[in-house]
Design a protein around this motif. Structure first.
Motif, PDB file in Angstrom:
ATOM      1  N   VAL A  79       0.628  -1.423   0.363  1.00 38.74           N
ATOM      2  CA  VAL A  79      -0.268   0.061   0.083  1.00 38.74           C
ATOM      3  C   VAL A  79       0.882   0.956  -0.149  1.00 38.74           C
ATOM      4  O   VAL A  79       0.491   2.494   0.245  1.00 38.74           O
ATOM      5  CB  VAL A  79      -1.020   0.352   1.050  1.00 38.74           C
ATOM      6  N   PRO A 117       3.023   4.486  -1.291  1.00 36.93           N
ATOM      7  CA  PRO A 117       2.865   4.925  -2.265  1.00 36.93           C
ATOM      8  C   PRO A 117       3.567   4.949  -3.212  1.00 36.93           C
ATOM      9  O   PRO A 117       4.916   4.906  -2.616  1.00 36.93           O
ATOM     10  CB  PRO A 117       1.872   6.172  -1.879  1.00 36.93           C
ATOM     11  N   ARG A 144       1.394   7.654   5.383  1.00 36.19           N
ATOM     12  CA  ARG A 144      -0.368   7.891   5.677  1.00 36.19           C
ATOM     13  C   ARG A 144      -0.270   9.289   5.709  1.00 36.19           C
ATOM     14  O   ARG A 144      -0.814  10.111   4.483  1.00 36.19           O
ATOM     15  CB  ARG A 144      -1.080   7.357   6.628  1.00 36.19           C
ATOM     16  N   ALA A 182       0.844  10.483   1.785  1.00 29.30           N
ATOM     17  CA  ALA A 182       0.262  10.485   0.949  1.00 29.30           C
ATOM     18  C   ALA A 182      -1.249  11.539   0.838  1.00 29.30           C
ATOM     19  O   ALA A 182      -2.309  12.044   0.117  1.00 29.30           O
ATOM     20  CB  ALA A 182      -0.702   9.017   1.223  1.00 29.30           C
ATOM     21  N   SER A 183      -2.190  11.954   2.229  1.00 31.00           N
ATOM     22  CA  SER A 183      -2.641  12.579   1.954  1.00 31.00           C
ATOM     23  C   SER A 183      -2.599  13.890   1.921  1.00 31.00           C
ATOM     24  O   SER A 183      -3.048  14.215   1.453  1.00 31.00           O
ATOM     25  CB  SER A 183      -3.414  12.167   3.542  1.00 31.00           C
TER      26      SER A 183
END
Lengths: 336, 188
Positions: free
Chosen positions: A304, A306, A327, A330-331
């Protein structure tokens, strides 16, 4: 965010603990209550910084641990610290909490729908009560700091193991608990009033807040391990080994007292020796948890992750804390 | 006096007749599926399904408002074709299946529409119950393989954050999830 939460919990607990110890310089009871209050605010600050404050009303095992079990146990320890109740009632209160702890933590879950034999719940309650009552009583009379230190380490290991088994939030919550406990203990050891050692009449023995903080750590460890085992993927063996660590830190002390020669007593009572002994199960748990993470979730994290620079942060086998940073990045990328 | 029991018998017969107007179907697990999908990094979809589903529906074709639909999904049966991910999804960061073992839909109001039925009801997931309205497309009864069969299809869009899922886990996997229900019912 995790480092900030741990440092924040520790700093708040240490600052409040130091202020409490300073204000109540000649009153051990007040200082002991202040140490528990410092721990509470340290935990609240840490959970706030981690954005992991429990929901109200509590709906999950972790919520019930943070909102019901821990506060009730800390209230009992505050009562004990303030000498508000007799030893008998204190033991009875601890016994009631120990008996109800597992049913409260597992309330509404599949575990209480006939899956968990009553004997298992009773055995867990007995273990919890015996270690809470026995170790706290021993710390109060001996002033031993090793158990509290080992409990901080056990909390960290429990958190890492739960997170690496796949429950990130459950694992991360352990870290502010450990940070707050460490911070409050630092303040406690830095100064402040002390309890007389039982039987000796000696003044200047046990730091006033130490028994309460040790109890707080033991209750936090038990609650976290139970929810990690029952709601996360913490294995039974890992759970038992983590809970065993504080006992291993205190057991040689008890055995040493039975020995006639002082050399044996000194060896078994040595803080370094007891810490090393307690570290053995904790190191085993971390090694097994890491291996399990590498073979299962590590690959998933690799899947998962990126593309781009963040992929280097999260490779198969990376620790789950890197996952949370990824995370975030990525966000951020998604938002931009 | 003898008229009264006769009247009562007629009332019961009518009531029984009205009850029988509804056809009760059992959920046909073999020919049904409950799937879901969610955005991955906002570039593609991750898909999965729940393998253990049960339900009942009662169709009153004369008075559709008397129809009822219910569906119970075992959250533990989540299957994304990746065992490690399934284990992860069962934990409290996602479905928390030990605490919230089922996902349920219960109808509260049903009305007929040209494509099938519009069903209002409650959807319970992760311990949170929200009102939802489903458009069930289908409803034609056929007889096959020795049973009377009826089928429906619907999609439900929801936000995981509305159902108290851990906000820390909403990022790589999008907040919005689409639940796709294709169910067949059967009766003798």
């Amino acid at each position: 965010m995790v480092v900030r939460a741990v440092l924040g919990a520790g700093a708040v607990a240490a600052a409040l603990g130091a202020v409490g110890a300073g204000i109540s310089r000649r009153q051990p009871a007040l200082a002991a209550v202040a140490a528990i209050v410092a721990f509470v605010w340290g935990v609240v600050a840490g959970l706030f910084l981690l954005r992991a404050l429990p929901s109200l009303p509590p709906t999950t095992g972790l919520d019930r641990f943070l909102v019901i079990l821990l506060p009730v146990a800390l209230a009992i320890e505050a009562e004990a610290a303030a000498n508000w109740i007799s030893g008998f009632w204190l033991t009875a209160e601890r016994g009631c909490v120990a008996l109800l702890a597992v049913p409260v933590l597992l309330h509404g879950s599949v575990w209480l729908e006939g899956e968990t034999p009553a004997v298992v719940i009773l055995a867990a309650a007995l273990f919890f009560w015996a270690s809470w009552e026995g170790i706290t009583g021993d710390v109060r009379s001996s002033g031993d700091r090793v158990v509290a230190l080992v409990t901080v380490g056990a909390l960290v290991v429990a958190g890492l193991s739960i997170a690496m088994a796949g429950w990130l939030k459950g694992g991360l919550v352990a870290l502010p608990l450990a940070g707050a406990l460490a911070g409050a203990m630092l303040a406690e050891w830095g100064g402040g009033p002390t309890w007389r050692r039982s039987g000796s009449g000696e003044v200047g023995g046990t730091p006033a807040g130490l028994p309460g903080l040790t109890a707080a750590g033991l209750v936090a460890l038990f609650g976290l391990v139970v929810v990690g085992r029952c709601f996360g993927r913490l294995g039974s063996a890992a759970a038992l080994l983590i809970l065993l660590a504080p006992l291993l830190a205190v057991l040689p002390l008890g055995i040493g007292r039975l020995l006639p020669d002082s050399a044996g007593q000194r060896l078994l009572g040595s803080a370094r020796y007891r810490i090393l002994l307690a570290l053995v199960p904790l190191v085993i748990v971390v090694i097994v948890a890491k291996a399990d993470f590498d073979t299962r979730l590590g690959r998933l994290v690799g899947e998962v992750s990126p593309p781009g620079p963040a992929a280097a942060e999260v490779s198969p086998g990376a620790d789950p804390f890197k996952l949370s940073r990824t995370r975030g990045s990525a966000s951020r990328r998604a938002r931009s | 006096m003898p008229r009264f029991p006769a009247l009562l018998a007629i009332v019961f017969a009518l009531a029984a007749g009205s009850l029988h107007a509804a056809d009760d179907y059992d959920y046909d697990l073999v020919h049904s599926s409950v799937g879901f999908k969610a955005r991955f990094l906002d570039i593609s979809w991750i898909q999965g399904r729940f393998n253990d589903v049960s339900g009942k529906f009662s169709l009153d074709r004369k008075d559709p408002s008397k129809s009822t639909f219910s569906l119970t999904i075992k959250a533990d049966s989540v299957d994304t074709a990746n065992a490690a991910r399934d284990e992860h999804l069962r934990q409290p960061d996602y479905f928390d299946t030990k605490q919230f073992p089922t996902i349920e839909f219960r109808s509260t109001a049903v009305k007929a529409i040209p494509e099938g039925y519009e069903v209002a009801g409650t959807f319970t997931m992760h311990g949170v119950t929200k009102p939802v309205t489903l458009t069930l497309v289908g409803g034609k009864e056929i007889e096959a393989m020795g049973k009377k069969r009826v089928g429906f299809g619907t999609e439900l869009k929801l936000k995981r954050s509305d159902f108290n899922f851990d906000k820390g886990q909403i990022g790589n996997i999008g907040d919005e999830a689409i639940i796709v229900i294709d169910c067949a019912g059967q009766r003798d």
